[in-house]
Motif scaffolding. Structure first.
Motif, short mmCIF file in Angstrom:
data_model
loop_
_atom_site.label_atom_id
_atom_site.label_comp_id
_atom_site.label_asym_id
_atom_site.label_seq_id
_atom_site.Cartn_x
_atom_site.Cartn_y
_atom_site.Cartn_z
N SER A 153 26.86 -45.47 95.08
CA SER A 153 25.49 -45.44 95.80
C SER A 153 25.09 -44.22 96.44
CB SER A 153 25.59 -46.44 96.95
OG SER A 153 25.94 -47.84 96.33
N ARG A 194 35.70 -52.26 87.81
CA ARG A 194 34.55 -51.86 88.15
C ARG A 194 34.32 -50.83 89.16
NH1 ARG A 194 35.95 -56.42 91.11
NH2 ARG A 194 35.72 -56.42 93.37
N HIS A 226 31.09 -40.86 81.22
CA HIS A 226 30.53 -42.19 80.75
C HIS A 226 31.58 -42.41 79.67
CE1 HIS A 226 28.16 -45.41 79.53
NE2 HIS A 226 28.22 -45.05 78.16
N ALA A 243 31.15 -49.05 91.90
CA ALA A 243 29.79 -48.94 92.21
C ALA A 243 29.49 -47.84 92.79
CB ALA A 243 29.41 -50.11 93.16
N GLU A 274 33.18 -51.00 84.46
CA GLU A 274 31.96 -51.23 84.41
C GLU A 274 31.48 -50.43 85.72
OE1 GLU A 274 28.97 -54.91 85.16
OE2 GLU A 274 31.00 -55.52 84.84
N VAL A 275 30.32 -49.75 85.28
CA VAL A 275 29.72 -49.01 86.32
C VAL A 275 28.36 -49.51 86.84
CG1 VAL A 275 28.88 -46.62 87.06
CG2 VAL A 275 30.89 -46.78 85.56
N GLN A 276 28.18 -49.59 88.09
CA GLN A 276 26.87 -50.26 88.57
C GLN A 276 26.50 -49.07 89.40
OE1 GLN A 276 27.02 -53.43 91.12
NE2 GLN A 276 24.81 -53.22 91.78
N LEU A 277 25.18 -48.47 89.49
CA LEU A 277 24.37 -47.42 90.03
C LEU A 277 23.50 -47.80 90.90
CD1 LEU A 277 24.13 -44.76 87.24
CD2 LEU A 277 26.03 -44.90 88.85
N ASN A 278 23.57 -47.44 92.24
CA ASN A 278 22.42 -47.62 93.15
C ASN A 278 21.99 -46.52 93.78
OD1 ASN A 278 22.77 -50.88 92.99
ND2 ASN A 278 24.99 -50.12 93.97
N ASN A 306 35.25 -48.97 94.14
CA ASN A 306 36.05 -49.49 93.16
C ASN A 306 37.02 -50.44 93.41
OD1 ASN A 306 37.38 -46.85 93.67
ND2 ASN A 306 38.86 -47.88 92.45
#
Length: 301
Positions: free
Chosen positions: A222, A218, A172, A220, A181-185, A236
């Motif tokens: 998943s 960024r 982190h 992401a 920027e991190v997006q978690l799915n 990314n």
């Protein structure tokens, strides 16, 4: 009557002699072709049978099979030889680069007139370069262990949601520092599957290190189930990976940075691929509109 029998016997003897001479001629021709195969570098040589003969045909077919196998082994050997030479050249380059830098800073550190603050800065740079060299050596050792089969896996039911969350949390601070920027799915309901925990931590860590090295702004991540397969997707944005890089991303020592200015070898994804496949999984890549995707797939066991 006796004369007729004598004539028939003579004709039979002549026929046998002719057959013998023809077979002998075939054998001589085949032997010469084999000698030519040994003396030349012809890659697609197949023996030709001058005259038909059941047993001789079988022999020639068998020998041609051996020649074809030898040709394939020669091609594979040359391919491996080229790969080893490339690995050695790249390894030499990537070890020599930090080593040369360390020597320079060591000379500056040895200067008694250098201020204490500068000497501390030089020391930190040297330690950083040492860490880079240590990572290269350890990665090569790890790949060597995998190749030799001396890399045991302890596969037990593993809850990927928790493990992946823990590894992301460990990165982190680095991701924030890199302004990614991190997006978690992540689906919590993804079933447990038999995997090696240490190997999966290594896989996730290498992928995130790759993102830190080549990512832009960024990321992401998943985790989901699709067609009864567990999938993990890292996506990314990047300016460093090109479409022509995709087929070679998992090759040892390959890096999409032509200048190799980062001082890093392309070992991270090579290790990821081997560890995924050793656990029965699959790995794939895609590049769409500047977004790089790495897809890990694990099926039923």
């Amino acid at each position: 009557m006796h004369l007729a029998i004598a004539i028939l016997l003579a004709l039979a003897a002549v026929s046998l002699l002719i057959a013998y001479l023809l077979q002998r001629h075939s054998i001589i021709q085949v032997r010469r072709q084999l000698a030519d195969a040994d003396a030349s570098s012809v890659q697609h040589l197949h023996l030709k049978l001058p005259l038909p003969g059941c047993e001789m045909e079988r022999l020639v077919v068998a020998v041609n099979g051996q020649l074809e196998q030898r040709r394939k082994e020669q091609i594979l050997h040359r391919s491996r030889e080229r790969a080893v030479k490339e690995e050695i050249a790249n390894l030499s380059h990537d070890l020599r680069t930090p080593l040369t830098s360390m020597q320079g800073y060591a000379h500056l550190l040895n200067d008694p007139a250098a201020p204490a603050a500068e000497r501390q800065e030089y020391l930190e740079i040297i330690l950083l370069k040492l860490a880079v060299m240590n990572n290269i050596v350890e990665s090569f050792y790890e790949l060597s262990s995998m190749d030799s089969g001396d890399y045991p896996l302890d596969r037990r039911p593993l809850y990927l949601y928790s493990l992946l969350t823990e590894v992301i949390l460990a990165f982190h601070t680095d991701l924030i520092r890199k302004n990614i920027e991190v997006q978690l799915n992540l689906e919590e309901s993804v079933r447990m599957i038999p995997l090696d925990e240490k190997a999966m931590i290594r896989i996730f860590s290498n992928v995130l290190q790759n993102v830190l090295r080549y990512g832009k702004s960024r990321l992401a991540i998943s985790l989901f189930t699709e067609a009864d397969k567990v999938k993990i997707v890292f996506a990314n944005d990047t300016d460093h990976i090109r479409r022509e890089d995709l087929p070679r991303l998992f090759e040892r020592t390959y890096t999409s940075d032509p200048s190799r200015s980062s001082g890093q070898l392309g070992l991270g994804l090579a290790i990821v691929k081997q560890l995924v496949e050793k656990q029965g999984g699959g790995i794939g890549t895609a590049l769409d509109g500047g977004e790089f995707q790495l897809v890990l797939t694990f099926g039923e066991y």
